[in-house]
Design a protein around this motif. Structure first.
Motif: not given
Length: 140
Positions: A31, A53, A56
């Motif tokens: 990110t 994102r 993640q």
């Protein structure tokens, strides 16, 4: 995050926590690295940020950290150690807002990238496996 949590939990019971913790930190590093890419390059798409994102959340580091704390701490100390972990995490979130006032946006993302990557390197080089070998054999 919610879709793969049980799968990651089962796999970390069999293979150990260290690999998944390092993987979650490596995914977390994508990110700020994507934000650095977007800020440096004029042609970079913001979709890189959205993609980073999304990946993640595949392996969520906080849940693995709580699991490592449960492995390492005696039952009497688990609640205070979880509270200390959350307090430190939230303190970092609060202090990151102040960094944006002091540094430029590019410098904040570079600092975040360096911190997360150094955490990943620390986990790979120094962090011991927290799951006992007998617990691993039981999970198989």
């Amino acid at each position: 995050m919610l879709v793969l949590s049980s799968v990651v939990g089962s796999m970390s019971d069999c293979r150990g926590r260290r690999v998944f913790l390092a993987g979650s930190f490596a995914l977390m590093a994508t990110t700020p690295l994507s934000l650095v890419l977007i800020q440096i390059s004029d042609s970079a798409s913001p979709y890189w940020y959205y993609f980073s994102r999304a990946i993640q959340g595949l392996v969520y580091s906080s849940s693995i950290c709580f699991t490592v704390l449960a492995d390492v701490m005696p039952p009497k100390m688990r609640s205070p150690s979880n509270g200390l972990f959350l307090a430190t995490y939230l303190f970092g979130n609060g202090m990151s807002q102040i960094l944006a006032k002091v540094l430029s946006h590019l410098m904040v993302t570079i600092v975040a990238s360096i911190l997360v990557l150094s955490g990943c390197i620390f986990i790979i080089m120094v962090f011991r496996e927290s799951l006992p070998e007998e617990a691993r054999r039981k999970a198989l």
